[in-house]
Design an enzyme around this catalytic site. Structure first.
Site, PDB file in Angstrom:
ATOM      1  N   ASN A 195     -12.330  -1.274  -1.468  1.00  0.00           N
ATOM      2  CA  ASN A 195     -11.642  -1.861  -0.321  1.00  0.00           C
ATOM      3  C   ASN A 195     -12.420  -1.518   0.947  1.00  0.00           C
ATOM      4  O   ASN A 195     -12.740  -0.347   1.181  1.00  0.00           O
ATOM      5  CB  ASN A 195     -10.220  -1.287  -0.204  1.00  0.00           C
ATOM      6  CG  ASN A 195      -9.544  -1.699   1.098  1.00  0.00           C
ATOM      7  OD1 ASN A 195      -9.086  -2.833   1.229  1.00  0.00           O
ATOM      8  ND2 ASN A 195      -9.492  -0.792   2.068  1.00  0.00           N
ATOM      9  N   GLU A 196     -12.719  -2.522   1.721  1.00  0.00           N
ATOM     10  CA  GLU A 196     -13.435  -2.313   2.997  1.00  0.00           C
ATOM     11  C   GLU A 196     -14.514  -1.247   2.821  1.00  0.00           C
ATOM     12  O   GLU A 196     -14.551  -0.253   3.567  1.00  0.00           O
ATOM     13  CB  GLU A 196     -12.452  -1.974   4.124  1.00  0.00           C
ATOM     14  CG  GLU A 196     -11.501  -3.109   4.414  1.00  0.00           C
ATOM     15  CD  GLU A 196     -10.631  -2.926   5.666  1.00  0.00           C
ATOM     16  OE1 GLU A 196     -10.748  -1.901   6.353  1.00  0.00           O
ATOM     17  OE2 GLU A 196      -9.829  -3.849   5.952  1.00  0.00           O
ATOM     18  N   TYR A 242      -6.942  -9.733  10.341  1.00  0.00           N
ATOM     19  CA  TYR A 242      -5.646  -9.530  10.996  1.00  0.00           C
ATOM     20  C   TYR A 242      -5.613 -10.277  12.320  1.00  0.00           C
ATOM     21  O   TYR A 242      -6.660 -10.495  12.939  1.00  0.00           O
ATOM     22  CB  TYR A 242      -5.413  -8.037  11.254  1.00  0.00           C
ATOM     23  CG  TYR A 242      -5.082  -7.261  10.000  1.00  0.00           C
ATOM     24  CD1 TYR A 242      -3.780  -7.227   9.514  1.00  0.00           C
ATOM     25  CD2 TYR A 242      -6.063  -6.574   9.296  1.00  0.00           C
ATOM     26  CE1 TYR A 242      -3.464  -6.518   8.356  1.00  0.00           C
ATOM     27  CE2 TYR A 242      -5.762  -5.870   8.137  1.00  0.00           C
ATOM     28  CZ  TYR A 242      -4.462  -5.851   7.672  1.00  0.00           C
ATOM     29  OH  TYR A 242      -4.141  -5.156   6.527  1.00  0.00           O
ATOM     30  N   GLN A 294       2.173  -6.327   5.280  1.00  0.00           N
ATOM     31  CA  GLN A 294       2.388  -5.906   3.916  1.00  0.00           C
ATOM     32  C   GLN A 294       3.804  -6.276   3.472  1.00  0.00           C
ATOM     33  O   GLN A 294       4.507  -6.930   4.217  1.00  0.00           O
ATOM     34  CB  GLN A 294       2.141  -4.419   3.796  1.00  0.00           C
ATOM     35  CG  GLN A 294       0.706  -4.025   4.162  1.00  0.00           C
ATOM     36  CD  GLN A 294       0.337  -2.604   3.725  1.00  0.00           C
ATOM     37  OE1 GLN A 294       1.094  -1.924   3.061  1.00  0.00           O
ATOM     38  NE2 GLN A 294      -0.846  -2.148   4.122  1.00  0.00           N
ATOM     39  N   GLU A 302      -5.952  -9.324   2.941  1.00  0.00           N
ATOM     40  CA  GLU A 302      -5.204  -8.654   4.024  1.00  0.00           C
ATOM     41  C   GLU A 302      -5.180  -9.608   5.210  1.00  0.00           C
ATOM     42  O   GLU A 302      -6.243  -9.917   5.776  1.00  0.00           O
ATOM     43  CB  GLU A 302      -5.855  -7.322   4.409  1.00  0.00           C
ATOM     44  CG  GLU A 302      -5.652  -6.247   3.365  1.00  0.00           C
ATOM     45  CD  GLU A 302      -6.124  -4.861   3.800  1.00  0.00           C
ATOM     46  OE1 GLU A 302      -6.132  -4.579   5.016  1.00  0.00           O
ATOM     47  OE2 GLU A 302      -6.502  -4.075   2.908  1.00  0.00           O
ATOM     48  N   GLU A 332       0.842  -1.199   0.000  1.00  0.00           N
ATOM     49  CA  GLU A 332       0.000   0.000   0.000  1.00  0.00           C
ATOM     50  C   GLU A 332       0.874   1.244   0.000  1.00  0.00           C
ATOM     51  O   GLU A 332       1.984   1.235   0.548  1.00  0.00           O
ATOM     52  CB  GLU A 332      -0.891  -0.023   1.256  1.00  0.00           C
ATOM     53  CG  GLU A 332      -1.854   1.146   1.344  1.00  0.00           C
ATOM     54  CD  GLU A 332      -2.973   0.925   2.364  1.00  0.00           C
ATOM     55  OE1 GLU A 332      -2.863  -0.013   3.179  1.00  0.00           O
ATOM     56  OE2 GLU A 332      -3.948   1.699   2.331  1.00  0.00           O
TER      57      GLU A 332
HETATM   58  O1  AHR Z   1      -3.160  -2.725   5.927  1.00  0.00           O
HETATM   59  C1  AHR Z   1      -3.511  -1.573   6.568  1.00  0.00           C
HETATM   60  C2  AHR Z   1      -5.004  -1.255   6.427  1.00  0.00           C
HETATM   61  O2  AHR Z   1      -5.772  -2.216   7.068  1.00  0.00           O
HETATM   62  C3  AHR Z   1      -5.554  -1.224   5.034  1.00  0.00           C
HETATM   63  O3  AHR Z   1      -5.334  -0.022   4.386  1.00  0.00           O
HETATM   64  C4  AHR Z   1      -7.020  -1.419   5.262  1.00  0.00           C
HETATM   65  O4  AHR Z   1      -7.682  -2.018   4.177  1.00  0.00           O
HETATM   66  C5  AHR Z   1      -7.066  -2.263   6.506  1.00  0.00           C
HETATM   67  O5  AHR Z   1      -7.987  -1.825   7.408  1.00  0.00           O
END
Ligand code: AHR
Length: 555
Positions: free
Chosen positions: A226-227, A303, A408, A359, A79
């Protein structure tokens, strides 16, 4: 007590003939003996983890093969965030740091080794504020903007479409472009795709040629927003679905080379973690899709945040209690996938729509002294073990999970690489990904195992995890993770369907669960060679505590 020790001290005196040394008083003997006992205890304590070994039994039937582990599950995410792209990948052609057309040579050559199948860019949340026209054309005409999502810093847009495609080409990967649904328009996104992919002499294709690339670019994957339920526009599922239908229809890949086999896959915004309502809504709509709109994948963001949001765990300087809690938390990925798959199976039993975990990874507290919006964290052995558990989960869900992107790539969250000016260091997660390269596009081979649990405080975890797979040449690969930080495991595996003669490979471990590689000590956590013995269809192999081992079998 004193007397007893006195008596036991006698053998010590026999070690060296008394004629060769001055004789000792009783008291001196006692002192020497106490010292030796203490030394013995210390030696035993230090050796304990290496001496104690658990046993595990595995069965591998190489005559059976399951789903293909799509190489795209080893995808990455870069990103425009902090020093992820700017400085981490892009330094500009005038930099003193060795580069090719502005892209760091050291980073490129490290990433080439990982055979990164795809790279997602420009976001993340940033994708929904990215306007592609700011990042094309002559360097001195680029439009500098603010990166409002990540720290409000100036984004020079020096790394734009052409630079990203150059980077993809240099590392030998494929482009996964996230288009702006949140603050862009359908026309803006459609124009971007035309600019990148049109072969005919449209005005946009000619502009691309004038900017140095006459041939159309290949875009392998397109994320539609995205989201969108959060940073991508806070949309309801119904509102997003109406956008999805429009973008999916009008934003087209025009590259003639991608008409059939290499078709661009369209990935819709999916849920975060356990939300199945969003998935249900999208898949209900998908069930009635027609010729005019379609998707090939649904994303999932998940995550590992062991203490919940906001992330607060340190990325180094922790012990085995936090390690166990973190691994426990990451294993929830399996449940998340099952929950999502149950919904997907209901509306798409033929599994046309891939689950794309675009992600994932551990999200720690930002390193002290860094800009908290740049999401800088260290990367330890624990993170590499966490990555192995997630990759194994993806492999076990390979029929539906056909793509994933660790968050990332460089300098951000669970990164492969950390840089500081001209310095670069490869993280434990980098080495883990390197060890898994043979699993790209390999076919899952069932492996059954039971090694019991290991317990740390109130946390109980499976002691061992494992996957096996056969690559395109028929070679059998086995991965074993020993989660237990204290005890090694003597693995005995029954092998059927293969006449193996020997087994060897690499193991990744380190002195402590929070061991890291730094610019000064870059080789604390690196793989080392390991070998097992194969006899009468049985593999015997000892795996070290807190380790990841990948071996292949010679026939
Ligand atoms: O990876 C960091 C952020 O986490 C990304 O920009 C977003 O899509 C997610 O919430």
């Amino acid at each position: 007590m004193k007397k007893k020790l006195h008596g036991q001290g006698l053998p010590c005196r026999t070690l060296v003939p008394s004629s060769n040394r001055p004789s000792l008083s009783d008291n001196q003997v006692f002192v020497v003996f106490r010292f030796l006992i203490a030394l013995g205890f210390a030696a035993l304590t230090l050796a304990a983890p290496a001496l104690a070994a658990q046993k595990a039994h595995l069965s591998i039937d190489a005559s059976k093969s399951g789903a293909k582990i799509d190489r795209n599950i080893f995808g990455q995410f870069a990103e425009d965030l902090g020093h992820g792209v700017n400085e981490g990948i892009w330094v500009g052609p005038d930099s003193k740091i060795p580069n090719t057309r502005g892209i760091r040579n050291d980073v490129v050559s490290a990433l080439r080794e990982l055979k990164v199948p795809n790279v997602r860019w420009p976001g993340g949340c940033y994708a929904d504020e990215y306007h592609w026209r700011n990042g094309i054309g002559p360097a001195d005409k680029r439009i500098a903007t603010l990166n409002s999502t990540w720290g409000g810093v100036v984004e020079p847009n020096a790394f734009g479409t052409h630079e990203f495609m150059d980077f993809i080409n240099q590392i030998g990967s494929e482009a996964y472009i996230s288009i702006n649904v949140g603050s862009g328009t359908t026309k803006e996104a459609a124009d971007w795709l035309e600019y990148m992919t049109a072969a005919q002499a449209t005005t946009l294709a000619k502009e691309r040629a004038a900017n140095g690339h006459p041939a159309p670019f290949k875009v392998g994957f397109m994320g539609i927003g995205n989201e969108s339920w959060a940073c991508g526009g806070n949309m309801t599922a119904d509102y997003y679905i109406s956008q999805l239908k429009i973008y999916s229809h009008f934003v087209r890949n025009l590259n003639p080379a991608q008409r059939d086999k290499g078709r661009m896959l369209r990935i819709a915004v999916g849920p975060g973690d356990p939300d199945t309502q969003w998935t249900e809504a999208i898949m209900k709509a998908y069930q009635h899709h027609g010729w005019s709109w379609d998707i090939d994948g649904l994303s999932l963001h998940s995550y590992t945040v062991p203490t919940g949001w906001p992330p607060s765990t340190p990325s180094t300087g922790f012990g085995v209690d936090d390690y166990a809690k973190t691994l426990k938390s990451t294993l929830a990925m399996d449940d998340f996938l099952h929950q999502q798959e149950a919904v997907l199976d209901q509306y798409d039993p033929k599994k046309n729509v891939a689950l794309v975990v675009d992600e994932w990874g551990i999200w720690h507290a930002a390193l002290p002294g860094t800009n908290s919006q740049f999401l800088v964290q260290q990367n330890s052995l624990s993170d590499a073990i966490l990555a192995s558990l997630n990759l194994n989960i993806f492999a076990r869900h390979a029929d539906r999970v056909r793509m994933a992107n660790i968050a990332q790539m460089v300098n951000v969250l669970q990164a492969m690489i950390l840089t500081d000016q001209q310095k670069m260091v490869l993280t434990p997660t980098y080495y883990l990904f390197k060890m898994y390269v043979p699993f790209q596009d390999a076919s899952v081979v069932p492996v059954a195992f039971d090694a019991g649990n290991y317990t740390q405080g109130s946390v109980s975890l499976p002691r061992l995890d494992a996957i096996a797979a056969k690559d395109a040449t028929g070679k059998l690969w086995l991965e074993i993770t020993n989660l237990d930080p204290a005890e090694s495991i003597e693995v005995e595996a029954d092998l059927s369907g293969i006449a193996a003669k020997s087994a060897k490979g690499e193991t990744l471990t380190a002195p402590a669960v929070d061991s890291i590689n730094t610019f000064e000590t870059p080789r604390t956590v690196v793989p080392k060679p390991v070998a097992g013995t194969v006899h009468d269809g049985k593999l015997t192999l000892t795996v070290e505590p807190k380790s990841v081992t990948v071996i292949s079998f010679e026939q």
